[in-house]
Design a protein around this motif. Sequence first.
Motif, mmCIF file in Angstrom:
data_model
loop_
_atom_site.group_PDB
_atom_site.id
_atom_site.type_symbol
_atom_site.label_atom_id
_atom_site.label_comp_id
_atom_site.label_asym_id
_atom_site.label_seq_id
_atom_site.Cartn_x
_atom_site.Cartn_y
_atom_site.Cartn_z
ATOM 1 N N SER A 173 0.762 -1.202 0.221
ATOM 2 C CA SER A 173 -0.136 0.096 -0.167
ATOM 3 C C SER A 173 0.627 1.134 0.117
ATOM 4 O O SER A 173 0.439 2.577 -0.353
ATOM 5 C CB SER A 173 -0.948 -0.260 1.210
ATOM 6 O OG SER A 173 -1.682 -0.887 1.139
ATOM 7 N N VAL A 174 2.029 1.193 0.017
ATOM 8 C CA VAL A 174 2.894 1.935 1.102
ATOM 9 C C VAL A 174 3.540 3.242 -0.727
ATOM 10 O O VAL A 174 3.211 4.183 -1.217
ATOM 11 C CB VAL A 174 3.820 2.532 2.024
ATOM 12 C CG1 VAL A 174 3.825 2.722 3.205
ATOM 13 C CG2 VAL A 174 5.101 1.438 0.724
ATOM 14 N N LEU A 175 3.597 2.090 -1.175
ATOM 15 C CA LEU A 175 4.024 2.889 -2.681
ATOM 16 C C LEU A 175 2.812 2.978 -3.611
ATOM 17 O O LEU A 175 3.071 4.398 -4.216
ATOM 18 C CB LEU A 175 4.689 1.049 -3.670
ATOM 19 C CG LEU A 175 5.299 1.702 -5.040
ATOM 20 C CD1 LEU A 175 6.737 2.264 -4.736
ATOM 21 C CD2 LEU A 175 5.757 0.273 -5.744
ATOM 22 N N LEU A 176 1.883 2.607 -3.392
ATOM 23 C CA LEU A 176 0.248 3.359 -3.963
ATOM 24 C C LEU A 176 0.251 4.657 -3.573
ATOM 25 O O LEU A 176 0.045 5.689 -4.189
ATOM 26 C CB LEU A 176 -0.925 2.617 -3.889
ATOM 27 C CG LEU A 176 -0.902 1.473 -5.310
ATOM 28 C CD1 LEU A 176 -0.442 0.277 -4.862
ATOM 29 C CD2 LEU A 176 -2.929 1.143 -5.077
ATOM 30 N N ALA A 177 0.377 4.885 -2.156
ATOM 31 C CA ALA A 177 0.847 6.559 -1.972
ATOM 32 C C ALA A 177 1.615 6.969 -2.097
ATOM 33 O O ALA A 177 1.245 8.264 -1.724
ATOM 34 C CB ALA A 177 0.325 6.228 -0.130
#
Lengths: 322, 322
Positions: A170-174
């Motif tokens: 998720s942090v990569l999408l964020a």
Amino acid sequence: MQNIAYFAQYLEKEIENLDFPLTPKNLYDPLRYFMNLGGKRMRPMLTLMSTELFGSTKENALPAALAVEIFHNFSLIHDDLMDNAPLRRNQPTVHTKWNDHIAILSGDVLLIKAYQELCKLDASVLPEILNVFNKTAVEVCEGQQMDMDFEILNDVSSSDYIEMIRLKTSVLLACAIEMGGIIAKTTSENRRLIYEFGQHLGIAFQIQDDFLDVYGDAGKFGKQVGGDILSDKKTFLLLRAFELANETQKQHFISLRTNEVAEDKIKQTKQLYDDLNIVLETKKAMDIHYEIALKALDEVQVDESKKKVLRDLAAYLLVREV
Amino acid sequence: MQNIAYFAQYLEKEIENLDFPLTPKNLYDPLRYFMNLGGKRMRPMLTLMSTELFGSTKENALPAALAVEIFHNFSLIHDDLMDNAPLRRNQPTVHTKWNDHIAILSGDVLLIKAYQELCKLDASVLPEILNVFNKTAVEVCEGQQMDMDFEILNDVSSSDYIEMIRLKTSVLLACAIEMGGIIAKTTSENRRLIYEFGQHLGIAFQIQDDFLDVYGDAGKFGKQVGGDILSDKKTFLLLRAFELANETQKQHFISLRTNEVAEDKIKQTKQLYDDLNIVLETKKAMDIHYEIALKALDEVQVDESKKKVLRDLAAYLLVREV
């Protein structure tokens, strides 16, 4: 405001035009091959959309969009090797088509190429972009390590699992979406909100991925249904089910680990999931994160009409009727 | 002007103080372990020396010095895995002490950590630093791929070999030393010259490494003498010897590949080297690059007295009497 297809076409062309050297052949052929296997290009699309949301142009954001896609592909090449996965998007993985050493080294060079792309950004935004990107890249590695550690742990909770997928995916999408905010020089509050949107959208999407592996339509999904059950993968469904199970049901789950009859193993696991209301539990967890994501997007201070393409993307990623 | 020991002590303390997180343990323990195995810290020392040579302070250059050492350690962790090496500085390698997957992932995170260090530099020098660093990092990967390719090729020339070691090891020394010039904001001509110094010093050093594997003093060298001969490694000595050999000598080299008696294999190879004057040939090659390095240093436009520490380092690295 442009639509999803518009951004997707623009990206596909730019990814195709990525200029890798011809030699050493064993270093660069795998990159050309892997980068062009396709995929939804969800991460770079988020960067472009977010940049336009905050009033700059997709062309300004292109290096960041390509960097995040390149980074994602680096992590897939190494993860596929570590997970011993033979296929990616129905094609042989790099370590299968070439070998393990080539998968390591071509992954390494791809990670460096991500930084080379970032360095094409305007110097005024580069330090902030690198801060977010570096922090995220480290977190993705931490998430992958947690995932590997979970394989041999017996007491993983569903909330440990959420934390793992937050870091691993998720942090990569964020990060992808926050970079758009940095490039367009929006307020720090807008940056925080759009990061939240990306992060929780990512968590919801990943839980959905686990769900579809059991309940998805094989044709649409493009993977073998029940694959996670057969490989005893600790998914959200399994971990949540185990938390809710009584002693008899726990023993049943444990006994299923040694069941070698594929069809029977899937059928019995699904029966246990039904008894424990896991479809509802999973949808509840997805909904929590989807709602947080949408609330953050609501609070972003830009014209409402400009948010439509991001809402469309969220709806496209989260097939709510499944 | 400070001496080698002064820079070495400063660096050792700063490397010891590198602050890796405690968890995930399997991700960060290998980094703490590997970064503290020691070594000459040649690359970061070059960065510090070059920065002071051009009139800035070692403190300004510290992030770049640490980044280059961190990058070097990343590449060692992955290379050790690809080369299947059990030991590094007489201690177990990461994939031996932990496992292959941990070596891949902890290497990956170390590469990202190198960029995190670089980002602590002043924003005014960051874009130029990243340009040199990225280009070099890619070249190091290309060199490692060439090295792996050479293992299965039969027609590698000694000049192909020099190009491979230039990429695999020398450009990183050159980058380390050029970064000092960037940080101290010297002229582009000085930067070009100091890069040349680092690059050719690196090539000479690597040829010496091959030489010492055959002719070095086992005690001083810290490796098994003749290890390269026993593993049929394509070193400068072997490739040059093969170029100079007549048909009978070539056949002799080829037959030695299947000789399993270690002592005899080393003795016969050394006899062939003696017949072909390989000691002289190797020293000649080293000298060529050492001279180019020193000439470039001569031409650097700074006070001669300030160059002494770099001349001392070059003399320390290249043990000319061997």
